[in-house]
Design a protein around this motif. Structure first.
Motif, PDB file in Angstrom:
ATOM      1  N   THR A 156      30.754  19.030 -36.226  1.00  0.00           N
ATOM      2  CA  THR A 156      30.912  17.789 -35.444  1.00  0.00           C
ATOM      3  C   THR A 156      30.669  18.018 -33.954  1.00  0.00           C
ATOM      4  OG1 THR A 156      33.307  18.071 -35.145  1.00  0.00           O
ATOM      5  CG2 THR A 156      32.566  16.845 -37.093  1.00  0.00           C
ATOM      6  N   GLY A 157      30.828  19.276 -33.497  1.00  0.00           N
ATOM      7  CA  GLY A 157      30.535  19.570 -32.089  1.00  0.00           C
ATOM      8  C   GLY A 157      29.095  19.184 -31.763  1.00  0.00           C
ATOM      9  N   TYR A 217      28.777  15.616 -30.448  1.00  0.00           N
ATOM     10  CA  TYR A 217      29.182  15.467 -29.038  1.00  0.00           C
ATOM     11  C   TYR A 217      28.151  16.114 -28.122  1.00  0.00           C
ATOM     12  CZ  TYR A 217      33.506  13.732 -30.926  1.00  0.00           C
ATOM     13  OH  TYR A 217      34.416  12.973 -31.612  1.00  0.00           O
ATOM     14  N   ARG A 218      27.618  17.248 -28.575  1.00  0.00           N
ATOM     15  CA  ARG A 218      26.579  17.922 -27.794  1.00  0.00           C
ATOM     16  C   ARG A 218      25.349  17.024 -27.668  1.00  0.00           C
ATOM     17  NH1 ARG A 218      26.868  23.642 -27.257  1.00  0.00           N
ATOM     18  NH2 ARG A 218      28.938  24.326 -27.868  1.00  0.00           N
ATOM     19  N   ARG A 235      22.223  23.693 -28.121  1.00  0.00           N
ATOM     20  CA  ARG A 235      22.886  25.010 -28.040  1.00  0.00           C
ATOM     21  C   ARG A 235      22.766  25.614 -26.649  1.00  0.00           C
ATOM     22  NH1 ARG A 235      26.506  24.393 -31.199  1.00  0.00           N
ATOM     23  NH2 ARG A 235      25.672  23.046 -32.803  1.00  0.00           N
ATOM     24  N   ALA A 270      29.265  18.271 -23.600  1.00  0.00           N
ATOM     25  CA  ALA A 270      29.898  17.771 -24.830  1.00  0.00           C
ATOM     26  C   ALA A 270      31.393  17.575 -24.614  1.00  0.00           C
ATOM     27  CB  ALA A 270      29.665  18.756 -25.967  1.00  0.00           C
ATOM     28  N   SER A 271      32.011  18.531 -23.927  1.00  0.00           N
ATOM     29  CA  SER A 271      33.441  18.423 -23.655  1.00  0.00           C
ATOM     30  C   SER A 271      33.713  17.205 -22.758  1.00  0.00           C
ATOM     31  CB  SER A 271      33.920  19.721 -23.000  1.00  0.00           C
ATOM     32  OG  SER A 271      35.286  19.665 -22.721  1.00  0.00           O
ATOM     33  N   ARG A 320      34.096   8.738 -28.832  1.00  0.00           N
ATOM     34  CA  ARG A 320      34.797   9.206 -30.036  1.00  0.00           C
ATOM     35  C   ARG A 320      34.747   8.126 -31.126  1.00  0.00           C
ATOM     36  NH1 ARG A 320      36.535  14.004 -28.601  1.00  0.00           N
ATOM     37  NH2 ARG A 320      37.093  14.388 -30.755  1.00  0.00           N
ATOM     38  N   GLY A 328      35.806  20.937 -36.110  1.00  0.00           N
ATOM     39  CA  GLY A 328      35.862  20.144 -34.884  1.00  0.00           C
ATOM     40  C   GLY A 328      37.152  20.356 -34.125  1.00  0.00           C
ATOM     41  N   ARG A 329      37.646  19.285 -33.510  1.00  0.00           N
ATOM     42  CA  ARG A 329      38.873  19.375 -32.719  1.00  0.00           C
ATOM     43  C   ARG A 329      39.955  18.431 -33.252  1.00  0.00           C
ATOM     44  NH1 ARG A 329      35.326  22.095 -31.114  1.00  0.00           N
ATOM     45  NH2 ARG A 329      35.064  23.162 -29.123  1.00  0.00           N
ATOM     46  N   ASP A 330      39.519  17.302 -33.838  1.00  0.00           N
ATOM     47  CA  ASP A 330      40.472  16.272 -34.273  1.00  0.00           C
ATOM     48  C   ASP A 330      40.200  15.835 -35.704  1.00  0.00           C
ATOM     49  OD1 ASP A 330      38.032  15.069 -33.823  1.00  0.00           O
ATOM     50  OD2 ASP A 330      38.883  13.214 -33.035  1.00  0.00           O
ATOM     51  N   ARG A 386      37.403  24.697 -20.837  1.00  0.00           N
ATOM     52  CA  ARG A 386      37.149  23.780 -21.963  1.00  0.00           C
ATOM     53  C   ARG A 386      38.424  23.572 -22.785  1.00  0.00           C
ATOM     54  NH1 ARG A 386      32.703  23.851 -26.131  1.00  0.00           N
ATOM     55  NH2 ARG A 386      32.146  26.008 -25.715  1.00  0.00           N
ATOM     56  N   ASP A 403      39.889  19.986 -23.384  1.00  0.00           N
ATOM     57  CA  ASP A 403      39.948  19.487 -24.767  1.00  0.00           C
ATOM     58  C   ASP A 403      41.395  19.212 -25.225  1.00  0.00           C
ATOM     59  OD1 ASP A 403      37.201  19.728 -24.796  1.00  0.00           O
ATOM     60  OD2 ASP A 403      37.137  21.542 -26.020  1.00  0.00           O
ATOM     61  N   ARG A 410      42.942  15.878 -22.909  1.00  0.00           N
ATOM     62  CA  ARG A 410      42.373  14.531 -22.826  1.00  0.00           C
ATOM     63  C   ARG A 410      43.329  13.557 -23.508  1.00  0.00           C
ATOM     64  NH1 ARG A 410      37.921  16.557 -26.703  1.00  0.00           N
ATOM     65  NH2 ARG A 410      38.909  16.203 -28.691  1.00  0.00           N
TER      66      ARG A 410
HETATM   67  O1   DC Z   1      32.532  22.967 -31.263  1.00  0.00           O
HETATM   68  P1   DC Z   1      31.609  22.920 -30.041  1.00  0.00           P
HETATM   69  O2   DC Z   1      31.782  24.079 -29.090  1.00  0.00           O
HETATM   70  O3   DC Z   1      30.180  22.714 -30.426  1.00  0.00           O
HETATM   71  O4   DC Z   1      32.068  21.593 -29.229  1.00  0.00           O
HETATM   72  C1   DC Z   1      31.573  21.276 -27.962  1.00  0.00           C
HETATM   73  C2   DC Z   1      32.525  20.306 -27.278  1.00  0.00           C
HETATM   74  O5   DC Z   1      32.507  19.040 -27.976  1.00  0.00           O
HETATM   75  C3   DC Z   1      33.990  20.720 -27.242  1.00  0.00           C
HETATM   76  O6   DC Z   1      34.303  21.459 -26.069  1.00  0.00           O
HETATM   77  C4   DC Z   1      34.742  19.420 -27.297  1.00  0.00           C
HETATM   78  C5   DC Z   1      33.798  18.459 -27.978  1.00  0.00           C
HETATM   79  N1   DC Z   1      34.205  18.185 -29.367  1.00  0.00           N
HETATM   80  C6   DC Z   1      35.170  17.243 -29.582  1.00  0.00           C
HETATM   81  O7   DC Z   1      35.694  16.697 -28.621  1.00  0.00           O
HETATM   82  N2   DC Z   1      35.535  16.911 -30.860  1.00  0.00           N
HETATM   83  C7   DC Z   1      34.974  17.516 -31.916  1.00  0.00           C
HETATM   84  N3   DC Z   1      35.323  17.154 -33.163  1.00  0.00           N
HETATM   85  C8   DC Z   1      34.001  18.525 -31.719  1.00  0.00           C
HETATM   86  C9   DC Z   1      33.633  18.859 -30.422  1.00  0.00           C
END
Ligand code: DC
Length: 221
Positions: free
Chosen positions: A35-36, A39-40, A91, A99-100, A109, A129-131, A180, A184, A187
């Motif tokens: 999922t990153g 956002y990227r 990348r 992305a962040s 989102r 991912g993050r969430d 980051r 992250d 937020r």
């Molecule tokens: O996993 P990554 O390093 O490719 O993610 C890059 C940025 O994208 C990360 O610093 C925060 C954001 N991100 C996010 O907010 N939610 C996600 N599910 C995945 C990434």
């Protein structure tokens, strides 16, 4: 109706989520969803238009034009916008912070939420991912929170880059990881957070193989 199996792997940058998730997906015969990359892609689209990725209003303005398509080519996730494969471009180092930045915007989102849920509805997936465990797939059958100390993560990234022939400064990498992490986890919307029902894995003293085996041992298919 047979319900698809969803495995969520969340955690901070550089914890090894994508490497681990990819191998677990392969072993289980599931689709790996990074999922990153979504956002990227939004971040890179903004950078290509010369937009400051911290400028919330401008990012919201361009969102309707950011058409994202995910395709799997030989089992590998590729991201397309307007027909262009941007999988390599996202990348680049500047895409990480971009992305962040855009990930802190609730409209972004919201925009990416249905993309992620639709893939999970239609496939057996390992999604990182993050969430994912907290917000995107709160009903995922398996949830893991994979972490490691900032120093270990910076060291792994340093070695990875070195193997690719890229000589990055360790202290700069460590600083970026900490920045980051802060952005992250602090937020307002969907911060990086372990879901109450997620299993915590600290990989400081674990190999990739050990993490993969641990996760796969928990999954009953
Ligand atoms: O996993 P990554 O390093 O490719 O993610 C890059 C940025 O994208 C990360 O610093 C925060 C954001 N991100 C996010 O907010 N939610 C996600 N599910 C995945 C990434």
């Amino acid at each position: 109706m047979v319900q698809n199996i969803n495995i969520a792997i969340d955690g901070p940058s550089g914890a090894g989520k994508s490497t681990v998730a990819k191998i677990c997906a392969e072993k289980l015969g599931f689709i790996y969803v990074d999922t990153g990359a979504l956002y990227r892609t939004v971040g890179v689209c903004a950078l290509n238009k010369g937009i400051d990725t911290k400028d919330k209003n401008k990012i919201i303005d361009i969102l309707p034009d950011v058409k994202i398509d995910i395709k799997y080519i030989d089992g590998v996730q590729h991201v397309f916008t307007d027909g262009d494969d941007v999988s390599e471009e996202i990348r680049q180092p500047e895409a990480s912070m971009a992305a962040s930045d855009v990930g802190a915007i609730s409209e972004v989102r919201q925009y990416l939420l249905s993309v992620q849920r639709n893939i999970a509805k239609e496939n057996n997936i390992v999604m990182d991912g993050r969430d994912i465990g907290t917000t995107i797939l709160p009903n995922a059958q398996y949830k893991f929170f994979l972490t490691a100390s900032p120093e270990v993560r910076a060291d792994r990234r340093y070695k990875e880059q070195k193997e690719k022939g890229i000589d990055e400064d360790y202290d700069t990498l460590l600083e970026e990881i900490k920045q980051r992490d802060y952005q992250d986890t602090h937020r307002k919307i969907s911060p990086l957070k372990q879901a109450d029902d997620a299993i915590l894995i600290n990989s400081d003293n674990m190999t990739i193989e050990e993490v993969v085996n641990f996760i796969c041992s928990k999954v009953k298919v």
